[in-house]
Design an enzyme around this catalytic site. Sequence first.
Site, short mmCIF file in Angstrom:
data_model
loop_
_atom_site.label_atom_id
_atom_site.label_comp_id
_atom_site.label_asym_id
_atom_site.label_seq_id
_atom_site.Cartn_x
_atom_site.Cartn_y
_atom_site.Cartn_z
N TRP A 1 -100.19 -23.91 40.82
CA TRP A 1 -100.55 -24.26 40.04
C TRP A 1 -99.60 -25.92 39.69
O TRP A 1 -99.90 -26.28 39.07
CB TRP A 1 -100.17 -23.31 39.06
CG TRP A 1 -101.71 -22.45 38.22
CD1 TRP A 1 -101.41 -21.12 38.42
CD2 TRP A 1 -103.01 -22.83 38.66
NE1 TRP A 1 -102.47 -20.85 38.46
CE2 TRP A 1 -103.89 -21.68 38.78
CE3 TRP A 1 -103.90 -23.34 38.85
CZ2 TRP A 1 -105.23 -21.82 38.39
CZ3 TRP A 1 -104.69 -24.25 38.37
CH2 TRP A 1 -105.44 -22.81 38.91
N ASP B 1 -96.09 -24.82 31.60
CA ASP B 1 -97.52 -24.40 31.92
C ASP B 1 -97.68 -22.38 31.44
O ASP B 1 -96.65 -22.51 32.40
CB ASP B 1 -98.07 -24.89 33.16
CG ASP B 1 -99.13 -24.05 33.71
OD1 ASP B 1 -99.93 -22.99 32.25
OD2 ASP B 1 -99.83 -23.87 34.78
N LYS C 1 -106.38 -16.77 29.64
CA LYS C 1 -105.26 -15.29 30.63
C LYS C 1 -105.36 -14.00 29.10
O LYS C 1 -105.32 -13.59 29.34
CB LYS C 1 -104.57 -15.52 31.37
CG LYS C 1 -104.79 -16.13 32.66
CD LYS C 1 -105.48 -17.37 32.63
CE LYS C 1 -105.51 -17.36 34.14
NZ LYS C 1 -105.55 -19.42 34.60
C1 LIG Z 1 -105.74 -20.26 35.00
C2 LIG Z 1 -104.06 -21.68 35.45
C3 LIG Z 1 -104.39 -22.51 34.89
C4 LIG Z 1 -106.14 -23.41 35.18
O1 LIG Z 1 -106.15 -23.33 34.34
P1 LIG Z 1 -108.01 -23.79 33.41
O2 LIG Z 1 -108.05 -23.58 32.21
O3 LIG Z 1 -108.85 -23.15 34.19
O4 LIG Z 1 -107.65 -25.37 34.16
C5 LIG Z 1 -103.86 -23.86 34.87
N1 LIG Z 1 -102.10 -22.54 35.66
C6 LIG Z 1 -101.99 -21.27 35.03
C7 LIG Z 1 -100.60 -20.53 35.61
C8 LIG Z 1 -102.99 -20.76 35.43
O5 LIG Z 1 -102.79 -19.55 34.92
#
Ligand SMILES: *Cc1c(COP(=O)(O)O)cnc(C)c1O
Length: 364
Positions: A104, A174, A198
């Site tokens: 990511w 993030d 998540k």
């Molecule tokens: C799932 C995830 C993403 C991507 O998320 P989207 O909403 O599908 O763009 C980005 N960073 C992390 C750490 C993730 O777990």
Amino acid sequence: MMYGRVFNFNPGPAALPVPVLEQVRDELLNFSGTGMSVMEMSHRSKAFAEIVERAEGGFRRVMGIPDEYAVLFLQGGASLQFAMVPMNLALEGKPVDVIDTGNWTQKAIGELEKLASYRIAASTAGEGYTRLPRREELDLHPDASYVYMASNNTIRGTQWAWFPDTGDVPLVADMSSDILSRPVDVSQFGLIFAGAQKNAGPAGVTIVIVRKDLAERASKDLPTMLQYRTHIGKRSLFNTPPTFGIYVVSLVLDWVEREGGLAEMARRNEEKAELLYSAIDASAFYECPVEESSRSRMNVVFRIRGGDEELEKRFASEAEAAGLVGVKGHRSVGGLRASLYNAQTVEGVRALVDFMKEFEQKYG
Ligand SMILES: *Cc1c(COP(=O)(O)O)cnc(C)c1O
């Protein structure tokens, strides 16, 4: 199992708390005496204004978010934030310092390539991202626009137990896969973002917590929708927001508060992770590739010793047949992974550990 539900170990979209789903069901046709579903409601209505306020207020209380931060509900997923963050926060002649810890952060670097100058402040790519950088390995510069990191690496199964002190340089994280899983000191960050799917709600909503002064760095020539200040000014109601998703997020926050807040979430998440990691470590059949101090409490990555892919495939399919769904590793790394977000129960983890023992007896 209640309602015929399985134990859901999906990495995202992921399990939601049953009481939240029950409330959604109960309010689906007639929300709070409005005679309509939240899905059918004007985003300009009083009832919806209250829902947004509840979601924002919930975040502020649960995470202890100071007043100088805005809480935004946007679209485009965490992936759009990979671009929006540099578009709004990168300053001319001041590179972004990126801490590279997996897939990511690599995706975020891909967008930085197009938008801003950056430096790699640390990377554990050489070790297959099986650990996080140590303090002394971080090469941070006081002239950076901001420092960028991912607090939990969903695919590699690592999670920061501490956050770098970046001084006056804003820290951007993030937190897609561990927001609401433990207390964090928001004032340590300039910006936090997370896709809701998540640990905070359904897909379609992205949460952005941003210090308002930083949003003023952006050029007013950026497309309107891509400026944080647009959404701050309109309190996430510049255009039609993901109304139903925001509603569900507000219910998740209510649930977190009722259950005892982030300290209690952290306690439960630690208990669940401990159960699973100790089962892996105690066995000669399973192994966890992640260095102990870097292990994630959200996404437990493990392998069958020797990396037997056929046997891992069999593990995932037999687990699914036993009502333990979603334990396959990410397609880019293989292996196995169990996601233990807030809605995962201790009971679910016990069932997985029991299944692992049976599987080992059968094939070990
Ligand atoms: C799932 C995830 C993403 C991507 O998320 P989207 O909403 O599908 O763009 C980005 N960073 C992390 C750490 C993730 O777990």
